[in-house]
Design a protein around this motif. Structure first.
Motif, PDB file in Angstrom:
ATOM      1  N   THR A  43     136.561 -31.914 102.642  1.00 50.74           N
ATOM      2  CA  THR A  43     136.155 -31.273 103.894  1.00 50.74           C
ATOM      3  C   THR A  43     134.632 -31.134 103.990  1.00 50.74           C
ATOM      4  N   LEU A  44     133.941 -31.286 102.870  1.00 50.93           N
ATOM      5  CA  LEU A  44     132.484 -31.181 102.870  1.00 50.93           C
ATOM      6  C   LEU A  44     131.780 -32.521 103.080  1.00 50.93           C
ATOM      7  N   GLU A  45     132.520 -33.608 103.136  1.00 50.37           N
ATOM      8  CA  GLU A  45     131.882 -34.922 103.205  1.00 50.37           C
ATOM      9  C   GLU A  45     130.924 -35.045 104.385  1.00 50.37           C
ATOM     10  N   GLY A  46     131.370 -34.683 105.572  1.00 52.44           N
ATOM     11  CA  GLY A  46     130.510 -34.796 106.754  1.00 52.44           C
ATOM     12  C   GLY A  46     129.248 -33.961 106.629  1.00 52.44           C
ATOM     13  N   PRO A  47     129.384 -32.663 106.338  1.00 58.63           N
ATOM     14  CA  PRO A  47     128.181 -31.843 106.185  1.00 58.63           C
ATOM     15  C   PRO A  47     127.259 -32.328 105.066  1.00 58.63           C
ATOM     16  N   LEU A  48     127.839 -32.824 103.972  1.00 54.78           N
ATOM     17  CA  LEU A  48     126.999 -33.324 102.874  1.00 54.78           C
ATOM     18  C   LEU A  48     126.242 -34.581 103.295  1.00 54.78           C
ATOM     19  N   ARG A  49     126.889 -35.460 104.025  1.00 58.42           N
ATOM     20  CA  ARG A  49     126.201 -36.674 104.498  1.00 58.42           C
ATOM     21  C   ARG A  49     125.099 -36.302 105.487  1.00 58.42           C
ATOM     22  N   ASP A  50     125.358 -35.316 106.337  1.00 61.88           N
ATOM     23  CA  ASP A  50     124.317 -34.840 107.259  1.00 61.88           C
ATOM     24  C   ASP A  50     123.144 -34.254 106.483  1.00 61.88           C
ATOM     25  N   TRP A  51     123.449 -33.476 105.456  1.00 61.59           N
ATOM     26  CA  TRP A  51     122.408 -32.864 104.622  1.00 61.59           C
ATOM     27  C   TRP A  51     121.584 -33.957 103.946  1.00 61.59           C
ATOM     28  N   SER A  52     122.269 -34.985 103.446  1.00 62.26           N
ATOM     29  CA  SER A  52     121.593 -36.096 102.787  1.00 62.26           C
ATOM     30  C   SER A  52     120.620 -36.782 103.749  1.00 62.26           C
ATOM     31  N   LYS A  53     121.051 -37.016 104.983  1.00 61.97           N
ATOM     32  CA  LYS A  53     120.172 -37.638 105.993  1.00 61.97           C
ATOM     33  C   LYS A  53     118.976 -36.748 106.279  1.00 61.97           C
ATOM     34  N   GLU A  54     119.225 -35.443 106.390  1.00 62.67           N
ATOM     35  CA  GLU A  54     118.136 -34.500 106.672  1.00 62.67           C
ATOM     36  C   GLU A  54     117.137 -34.470 105.522  1.00 62.67           C
ATOM     37  N   LEU A  55     117.629 -34.535 104.292  1.00 58.17           N
ATOM     38  CA  LEU A  55     116.738 -34.544 103.134  1.00 58.17           C
ATOM     39  C   LEU A  55     115.853 -35.786 103.133  1.00 58.17           C
ATOM     40  N   ARG A  56     116.402 -36.921 103.522  1.00 60.47           N
ATOM     41  CA  ARG A  56     115.609 -38.159 103.553  1.00 60.47           C
ATOM     42  C   ARG A  56     114.510 -38.107 104.603  1.00 60.47           C
ATOM     43  N   ARG A  57     114.712 -37.311 105.649  1.00 61.61           N
ATOM     44  CA  ARG A  57     113.685 -37.197 106.700  1.00 61.61           C
ATOM     45  C   ARG A  57     112.521 -36.295 106.270  1.00 61.61           C
ATOM     46  N   ARG A  58     112.751 -35.460 105.270  1.00 58.93           N
ATOM     47  CA  ARG A  58     111.708 -34.513 104.868  1.00 58.93           C
ATOM     48  C   ARG A  58     110.626 -35.177 104.087  1.00 58.93           C
TER      49      ARG A  58
END
Length: 58
Positions: A43-58
Motif C-alpha cells: 500500500t506504500l508503493e505509490g507514496p514511496l515512488r512519489d517520495w523518490s521522485k521528489e527526492l530526485r528533484r531536490r
C-alpha cells in the motif's frame, strides 16, 4: 503520508534540509522500496515512488 506531520518533523529537525538529511531520506526511501519489491508494504508503493521522485528533484 501525513503532510502536516511531515512539516512539523522538518521544522523540529532542520538537518533534514541538508545534504546529509537528503542522503538519509534517500537511503530510507530505497530501503522501503526494497520491501515493496519483496511483496511487503504494497500500500506504500505509490507514496514511496512519489517520495523518490521528489527526492530526485531536490
Amino acid at each position: 503520508m501525513q503532510p502536516n506531520v511531515a512539516a512539523r518533523v522538518r521544522a523540529v529537525f532542520p538537518v533534514l534540509g541538508s545534504q546529509a538529511g537528503l542522503a538519509a531520506e534517500a537511503t530510507v526511501c530505497a530501503m522501503l522500496l526494497q520491501t515493496v519489491s519483496r511483496g511487503d508494504n504494497l500500500t506504500l508503493e505509490g507514496p514511496l515512488r512519489d517520495w523518490s521522485k521528489e527526492l530526485r528533484r531536490r
